[in-house]
Design an enzyme around this catalytic site. Structure first.
Site, short mmCIF file in Angstrom:
data_model
loop_
_atom_site.label_atom_id
_atom_site.label_comp_id
_atom_site.label_asym_id
_atom_site.label_seq_id
_atom_site.Cartn_x
_atom_site.Cartn_y
_atom_site.Cartn_z
N PRO A 91 14.58 4.41 -9.59
CA PRO A 91 14.93 5.40 -8.56
C PRO A 91 14.60 4.87 -7.16
O PRO A 91 13.56 4.23 -6.98
CB PRO A 91 14.07 6.62 -8.91
CG PRO A 91 13.63 6.41 -10.31
CD PRO A 91 13.61 4.94 -10.57
N LEU A 96 8.38 3.88 -5.81
CA LEU A 96 8.33 2.90 -6.90
C LEU A 96 8.66 1.49 -6.43
O LEU A 96 8.93 0.60 -7.25
CB LEU A 96 9.25 3.33 -8.06
CG LEU A 96 8.90 4.70 -8.67
CD1 LEU A 96 9.85 5.04 -9.82
CD2 LEU A 96 7.46 4.74 -9.17
N GLY A 97 8.66 1.29 -5.14
CA GLY A 97 8.77 -0.07 -4.60
C GLY A 97 10.18 -0.63 -4.56
O GLY A 97 10.37 -1.85 -4.58
N SER A 98 11.18 0.26 -4.44
CA SER A 98 12.56 -0.24 -4.47
C SER A 98 12.88 -1.12 -3.26
O SER A 98 13.62 -2.11 -3.39
CB SER A 98 13.56 0.91 -4.57
OG SER A 98 13.33 1.84 -3.53
N ALA A 100 10.86 -3.17 -1.50
CA ALA A 100 10.31 -4.53 -1.67
C ALA A 100 11.02 -5.28 -2.79
O ALA A 100 11.24 -6.50 -2.69
CB ALA A 100 8.81 -4.44 -1.96
N ASP A 144 3.38 -3.72 -2.24
CA ASP A 144 4.70 -3.61 -2.90
C ASP A 144 5.34 -4.99 -3.02
O ASP A 144 5.96 -5.34 -4.03
CB ASP A 144 5.63 -2.72 -2.07
CG ASP A 144 5.20 -1.27 -2.06
OD1 ASP A 144 4.05 -0.99 -2.41
OD2 ASP A 144 6.03 -0.41 -1.69
#
Ligand code: MEV
Length: 312
Positions: A91, A96-98, A100, A144
């Site tokens: 997501p 949730l670190g999308s 990076a 991240d």
């Protein structure tokens, strides 16, 4: 240009202890997710920038373009002259670190196009990802970015001399992540903590020390596989995050729903203000905790550290 096309991956992350306090040089603990982002770059096709998410194609907005411009300039590449295909399987924008993961995937692929290897590759990728992350995070701690390399559990602390990274050997366990609220801006949340700290320096520095102590104890408890202690420390961490003003009623309600269903611990994960909570169920109540969270949002099961993709 050495190669005509290149593909690379970056991983998402789950922060278990120490978000926000990690920006102020206290320890944090995170684990890379199996899922993340795959980027394919080509100099051959007609130039385009395509972003595919788990919810379908997404318009590439101004911020993503700005981050990409900064990232590719590190490699003396112009994104307007490339075919860029990005596939995100976690997501987006919910802690949730999308960002990076996306930057890491694109930077590694760009380094590959340029034929960079070894230390030169790592240095260029690091520089490019930092430049991209500054667009989304303002003053990123770098956690991240480190998790995006895909390295299991680790303790992380940045200080004047650069980040200190310590891999943690943590027994495998099931973790539940529930996305219970729309995304909020990480940069805005980091800024709100900074304002609070500026207004109450002595108090907030004391709180940040407690965050660090919780994360240090959490790293030990994780390595020992002492799950009840990990859960208690997660709950304490959530109380501290609440004191920093980054929790919300919806996030609190989700934490209590998970705990009432038997979770050993539950806290927000990421920058807060919205997004996700992480819950640690006990071995015999994974389904109960999952069912308690399902009415509140999408629930993802992660067996961490793990190689397989997210399971619903
Ligand atoms: C965001 O994933 C984590 C924060 O601590 C910001 C950072 O570390 O850069 C809120």
């Amino acid at each position: 240009m050495t190669n005509d096309s290149a593909t690379a991956r970056g991983h998402g992350k789950l922060i278990v202890f120490g978000e926000h306090s990690v920006v102020y040089q206290r320890t944090a603990v995170a684990c890379s997710l199996a899922g993340g982002v795959r980027a394919n770059l080509s100099t051959m096709g007609s130039p385009s920038f395509h972003l595919q998410t788990i919810n379908g194609a997404l318009e590439v907005d101004e911020r993503v373009r700005q981050a990409a411009d900064r990232l590719f300039s590190t490699f003396q590449l112009d994104p307007k002259q490339l075919t860029i295909d990005v596939q995100v399987d976690i997501p987006l924008g919910v802690g949730l670190g999308s960002s990076a993961a996306m930057a890491t995937a694109m930077a590694k692929a760009a380094a590959d196009l340029k034929g960079l290897e070894g230390a030169a590759q790592r240095a260029a990728v690091d520089k490019a990802v930092s430049a991209s992350e500054a667009v989304f995070h303002g003053t990123p701690s770098g956690i991240d970015q480190r998790a995006a390399r895909g390295e299991g559990f680790f303790a992380f602390r940045s200080n004047g001399e650069g980040p200190r990274f310590q891999p943690l050997d943590v027994p495998s366990n099931t973790w539940l992540v529930a996305r219970v609220a729309p995304a909020s801006s990480t940069a805005r949340m980091v800024q709100s903590v900074r304002r609070l700290r500026d207004g109450h320096p002595r108090l907030i520095e004391g709180l940040l020390d407690e965050f660090g102590a919780v994360a240090d104890a959490g790293a030990e408890a994780l390595a020992d596989g002492d799950w009840p202690r990990v859960g208690e420390l997660m709950n304490i961490n959530q109380g501290l995050l609440s004191a920093l003003g980054v929790s919300t009623e919806v996030l609190e309600r989700a934490c209590y729903a998970a705990r009432d269903a038997g979770a050993l611990g539950a806290k927000l994960t990421g920058a807060g203000g919205g997004g996700c909570i992480v819950a640690l169920p006990d071995a015999d109540n994974v389904e109960d905790v999952k069912q308690a969270l399902e009415p509140l949002g999408d629930v993802y099961r992660h067996d961490l550290p793990g190689q397989s993709d997210n399971q619903r």
